[in-house]
Design an enzyme around this catalytic site. Structure first.
Site, PDB file in Angstrom:
ATOM      1  N   CYS A 168       0.874  -1.135  -0.022  1.00 13.91           N
ATOM      2  CA  CYS A 168       0.210  -0.147   0.072  1.00 13.91           C
ATOM      3  C   CYS A 168       0.777   1.386   0.023  1.00 13.91           C
ATOM      4  O   CYS A 168       1.895   1.238   0.416  1.00 13.91           O
ATOM      5  CB  CYS A 168      -0.854   0.047   1.481  1.00 13.91           C
TER       6      CYS A 168
ATOM      7  N   ARG B 185       4.424   0.334  -6.345  1.00 10.30           N
ATOM      8  CA  ARG B 185       4.580  -0.356  -5.155  1.00 10.30           C
ATOM      9  C   ARG B 185       3.513  -1.427  -5.451  1.00 10.30           C
ATOM     10  O   ARG B 185       3.197  -2.404  -4.689  1.00 10.30           O
ATOM     11  CB  ARG B 185       4.047   0.520  -3.908  1.00 10.30           C
TER      12      ARG B 185
ATOM     13  N   TRP C 262      -3.328  -2.523  -1.371  1.00  6.79           N
ATOM     14  CA  TRP C 262      -2.960  -3.773  -1.880  1.00  6.79           C
ATOM     15  C   TRP C 262      -3.797  -4.947  -1.092  1.00  6.79           C
ATOM     16  O   TRP C 262      -3.429  -5.055   0.120  1.00  6.79           O
ATOM     17  CB  TRP C 262      -1.489  -4.172  -1.821  1.00  6.79           C
TER      18      TRP C 262
ATOM     19  N   ASN D 234      -1.254   1.027   6.453  1.00  7.67           N
ATOM     20  CA  ASN D 234      -0.496   0.054   5.775  1.00  7.67           C
ATOM     21  C   ASN D 234      -0.204  -1.022   6.893  1.00  7.67           C
ATOM     22  O   ASN D 234       0.034  -0.669   8.029  1.00  7.67           O
ATOM     23  CB  ASN D 234       0.687   0.674   5.416  1.00  7.67           C
ATOM     24  N   GLY D 235      -0.228  -2.387   6.500  1.00  3.66           N
ATOM     25  CA  GLY D 235      -0.098  -3.360   7.506  1.00  3.66           C
ATOM     26  C   GLY D 235      -1.211  -4.359   7.738  1.00  3.66           C
ATOM     27  O   GLY D 235      -2.148  -3.839   7.029  1.00  3.66           O
TER      28      GLY D 235
ATOM     29  N   GLU E 102      19.447 -15.409 -10.565  1.00  8.75           N
ATOM     30  CA  GLU E 102      18.985 -13.884 -10.813  1.00  8.75           C
ATOM     31  C   GLU E 102      18.308 -13.840 -12.171  1.00  8.75           C
ATOM     32  O   GLU E 102      17.258 -13.244 -12.477  1.00  8.75           O
ATOM     33  CB  GLU E 102      20.097 -12.934 -10.896  1.00  8.75           C
TER      34      GLU E 102
ATOM     35  N   LYS F   5      14.625 -12.818 -12.871  1.00  8.63           N
ATOM     36  CA  LYS F   5      14.067 -11.642 -13.894  1.00  8.63           C
ATOM     37  C   LYS F   5      12.810 -11.950 -14.893  1.00  8.63           C
ATOM     38  O   LYS F   5      12.185 -11.360 -15.206  1.00  8.63           O
ATOM     39  CB  LYS F   5      15.444 -11.154 -14.632  1.00  8.63           C
TER      40      LYS F   5
ATOM     41  N   GLU G  61       9.561 -12.932 -13.382  1.00  8.35           N
ATOM     42  CA  GLU G  61       8.608 -11.859 -12.465  1.00  8.35           C
ATOM     43  C   GLU G  61       8.255 -11.135 -13.223  1.00  8.35           C
ATOM     44  O   GLU G  61       7.112 -10.308 -13.079  1.00  8.35           O
ATOM     45  CB  GLU G  61       9.575 -11.462 -11.310  1.00  8.35           C
TER      46      GLU G  61
ATOM     47  N   HIS H 234      21.866 -34.450 -12.618  1.00 12.23           N
ATOM     48  CA  HIS H 234      21.084 -35.172 -11.367  1.00 12.23           C
ATOM     49  C   HIS H 234      19.672 -34.815 -11.404  1.00 12.23           C
ATOM     50  O   HIS H 234      18.874 -34.911 -10.536  1.00 12.23           O
ATOM     51  CB  HIS H 234      21.657 -34.581 -10.170  1.00 12.23           C
TER      52      HIS H 234
ATOM     53  N   LYS I 121       7.074  -3.567  -4.921  1.00 11.51           N
ATOM     54  CA  LYS I 121       8.386  -3.280  -4.932  1.00 11.51           C
ATOM     55  C   LYS I 121       8.930  -3.564  -3.519  1.00 11.51           C
ATOM     56  O   LYS I 121      10.397  -3.909  -3.662  1.00 11.51           O
ATOM     57  CB  LYS I 121       8.510  -1.703  -5.318  1.00 11.51           C
TER      58      LYS I 121
HETATM   59  C1  AGP Z   1      13.651  -8.681  -7.398  1.00 13.72           C
HETATM   60  O1  AGP Z   1      13.707  -8.228  -8.942  1.00 13.72           O
HETATM   61  C2  AGP Z   1      12.326  -8.712  -6.984  1.00 13.72           C
HETATM   62  N1  AGP Z   1      11.597  -7.482  -7.053  1.00 13.72           N
HETATM   63  C3  AGP Z   1      12.466  -9.106  -5.362  1.00 13.72           C
HETATM   64  O2  AGP Z   1      12.967 -10.438  -5.323  1.00 13.72           O
HETATM   65  C4  AGP Z   1      13.323  -8.187  -4.507  1.00 13.72           C
HETATM   66  O3  AGP Z   1      14.657  -8.348  -4.918  1.00 13.72           O
HETATM   67  C5  AGP Z   1      13.210  -8.635  -3.013  1.00 13.72           C
HETATM   68  O4  AGP Z   1      11.782  -8.591  -2.556  1.00 13.72           O
HETATM   69  C6  AGP Z   1      13.885  -7.760  -1.761  1.00 13.72           C
HETATM   70  O5  AGP Z   1      13.633  -6.616  -2.019  1.00 13.72           O
HETATM   71  P1  AGP Z   1      14.830  -5.522  -1.115  1.00 13.72           P
HETATM   72  O6  AGP Z   1      15.814  -5.639  -2.025  1.00 13.72           O
HETATM   73  O7  AGP Z   1      13.979  -4.197  -1.419  1.00 13.72           O
HETATM   74  O8  AGP Z   1      14.736  -6.073   0.257  1.00 13.72           O
END
Ligand code: AGP
Length: 613
Positions: A2, A27, A74, A100-101, A486, A490, A493, A509, A608
């Site tokens: 949020c 966000r 959210w 938020n929360g 990584e 990418k 997601e 394996h 985010k």
């Molecule tokens: C990465 O592309 C993702 N958005 C996600 O894995 C992110 O790295 C993770 O949520 C950690 O976020 P932070 O670095 O703000 O702690």
């Protein structure tokens, strides 16, 4: 997660709130609303959907005032609809809250409050907060005291902002635990409240960050900071170096594209001011690392989530190889429940772009509880992960808006490389010449990254060939094994294509059973100490008819003859190769997602900063 925006001052609050919420769109949210004090009453506009829907509501039924709060939600409790959208009022209609929360004890509170006559209009946990405040107002308390009393009943982590027609000259903001930030922007005769910096930077860069269990009474002229028990507190005003322009997309179609292409500058900024190339030495003053501590460290545990954890995996190899300190990497959501064996001679290093990820913050608190030395590598100045730590390294990349982290992945790789050198230097475990050589390699980074970015069009053509694939394997070894994880993250997601990162040696394996002509394999095979082994990987994948996309060093004729597609990268010192090999994989994921017409900056279901469990 949020988003929250608040304003009090001489200007019309409505456009300020709407624009602030737009700055927080990245966000992730599914409904939006705002409340403004107008002619002694509270006017609310809210609905499910995007901010464009809220703007329509405001256009069709304008609302103006000098004090207001807004929210993008959210959904956690209650489906996204106009009743569940924030802001929420109670029985009197004189108090309004955004939040938020998660109120973890909301069910019992609802029953308790309903028994006292509270009439609930939504299914949300948030609405219990406003009814609690009204309970204490009805007992003769002022708004701030009533809010403090109410917040004392809440379980869980919260960011809460309250406004009332009974006291129209103030806004109350509070932070409890780690449910995302609450930041106060200090203007001239006007004040701003937000859950994140981008909503404030258009107006001021002087900010105050609320810590957990702090409450601010915000008026046009400033703020009073208190504990939740009402004790007055002194506060520090930070001046944020970011500027609103850097949070704009510029000529790029998406923030993610901008942030990928910003990596020459962001890595230059990451390095600048921290390297003495003459002496061949590293300076990380905010880390508060003394020679005594450097010599005392017995173990380092690196923790984080998602991309941050992948950076930690590279850091483990760097720190072990350069400083000879044992390093473990623990996913933060596992670390916090693993009863880790750590003590005062252990450093726990948390990596977090936002500095607000709830699992990472909880891991830091567990480390603190067990007496470890606590460091963090963060991008957001003033974030909780920065302020919790005994010392920190700022990524210095500027705001990263795209949900998929790119420049905030390569920056910590360089930070970890510099940290490894500094530790070795202070422990006396690195010969002078070797140290100078490692430090000198940092000079190469911006240019090497720029040469990768210059190949964007070639990557785009590979993306066109692969954009309709349903699955993809990513394989790497040694220091580039985390890049397989990584690269896969990418892709999955932002393009929603199933992708798996795997240690290349693990192929035989099990995963090799997956390979056929419909299953491409991305093989990260630059000239590094594991190169020879990766050649056989490419041959094994090809033998089963699978297309192979190789990340390879420019001029590598063998791989050029073996792979179906090649993503070329320049020759790079192997310890810095992950900074380079990840670039084409960031671009590949970006182009595939863009070609599939997806929302690259705000992928479905993602946020985010994950500030709730
Ligand atoms: C990465 O592309 C993702 N958005 C996600 O894995 C992110 O790295 C993770 O949520 C950690 O976020 P932070 O670095 O703000 O702690």
């Amino acid at each position: 997660m949020c988003g929250i925006v608040g304003y009090i001052g001489p200007r019309d609050a409505t456009p300020i709130i709407l624009n602030g919420l737009r700055r927080l769109e990245y966000r992730g949210y599914d409904s939006a609303g705002l409340a403004v004090l107008e002619n002694g009453g509270i006017q609310i506009r809210r609905d499910a959907g995007k901010l464009s829907r809220l703007a329509e509501l405001v256009d069709s039924s304008p609302v103006h005032g000098h004090c207001g709060i807004g929210h993008t939600r959210w959904a956690t409790h209650g489906v996204p609809n106009s009743r569940n959208a924030h802001p929420h009022t109670g029985n009197t209609g004189k108090v309004v809250v955004v939040h938020n929360g998660i109120v973890e004890n909301y069910l019992e509170l609802r029953q308790e409050l309903a028994a006292e006559g509270a009439v609930f209009q939504s299914e949300t946990d948030t609405e219990t907060i406003v009814h609690l405040i009204e309970r204490y107002l009805s007992r003769g308390m002022g708004l701030a005291e009533a809010a403090r009393e109410a917040f004392g009943h809440l379980k869980g982590a919260h960011g809460i902002v309250v406004m009332s027609a009974l006291e129209p000259d103030k806004i109350i903001a509070a932070r409890i635990g780690n449910a995302g930030g609450v930041v106060i922007g200090c203007g001239d005769g006007e004040m701003f409240i937000a859950s994140d910096l981008p909503a404030i930077l258009d107006h001021t860069r002087r900010v105050v960050f609320l810590e957990s269990r702090q409450l601010a009474v915000v008026t046009r002229s400033g703020l009073e900071l208190q504990t939740l028990e009402g004790e007055p507190l002194r506060f520090q005003t930070h001046t944020i170096p970011w500027d609103p322009v850097s949070a704009e997309k510029g000529e790029y179609r998406h923030f993610m594209a901008k942030e990928i292409h910003e990596q020459v500058r962001s890595l230059t900024d990451t390095i600048s001011g921290r390297v003495d190339f003459e002496q061949g030495r590293i300076r990380l003053p905010e880390l508060n690392l003394t020679p005594e501590l450097a010599r005392r460290i017995k173990k380092i545990v690196i923790t984080g989530c998602g991309t941050a954890a992948h950076a930690g995996m590279v850091g483990r190899i760097l720190i072990q190889r350069i400083s000879r300190i044992p390093v473990e990497v623990e996913i933060a959501s596992e670390f916090r429940y693993s009863d880790p064996i750590i003590d005062r001679d252990t450093v726990v290093l948390a990596i977090s772009q936002s500095g607000e990820t709830v699992d990472t913050l909880a891991a830091m608190e567990e480390a603190r509880r067990k007496g470890a030395v606590l460091w963090s590598i963060v991008n957001v100045i003033g974030s909780q992960a920065m302020r919790l730590a005994d010392g920190f390294i700022s990524m210095q990349t500027g705001p990263e808006i795209g949900v998929a982290s790119t420049k905030a992945f390569t920056a910590p790789l360089v930070d970890l490389y510099m940290l490894a050198i500094l530790l070795a230097d202070l422990r006396g475990s690195l010969a002078d010449d070797d140290r100078r050589c490692l430090v000198n390699h940092l000079r190469l980074v911006p240019d090497l990254v720029g040469r990768c970015l210059d190949r964007d069009r070639q990557v785009q053509s590979v993306a066109r060939a692969l954009k309709d694939m349903a699955h993809c394997l990513y394989l790497g070894r040694g220091i580039n094994m985390p890049i397989a994880y990584e690269g896969a993250l990418k892709l999955k997601e932002i393009s929603y294509i199933h992708a798996e990162g795997y240690p290349a040696g693990e192929m035989k394996h099990g995963p090799i059973a997956l390979i056929d002509r419909t299953m491409p394999t991305v093989v990260i095979a630059p000239r590094d100490p594991w190169y020879e082994k990766m050649i056989s990987q490419i041959e094994q994948a090809k033998a089963r008819g699978g297309p192979v996309v190789a990340v390879a060093t420019e001029g590598d004729k063998l791989i050029g003859s073996l792979a179906t597609y090649v993503l070329w990268v320049p020759e790079t010192p192997w310890m810095l190769s992950p900074v380079i090999t990840v670039i084409p994989l960031q671009l590949l994921a970006y182009h595939i997602a863009a070609l599939r017409g997806l929302d690259v900056d705000q992928p479905r279901n993602l946020a985010k900063s994950v500030t709730v469990e």
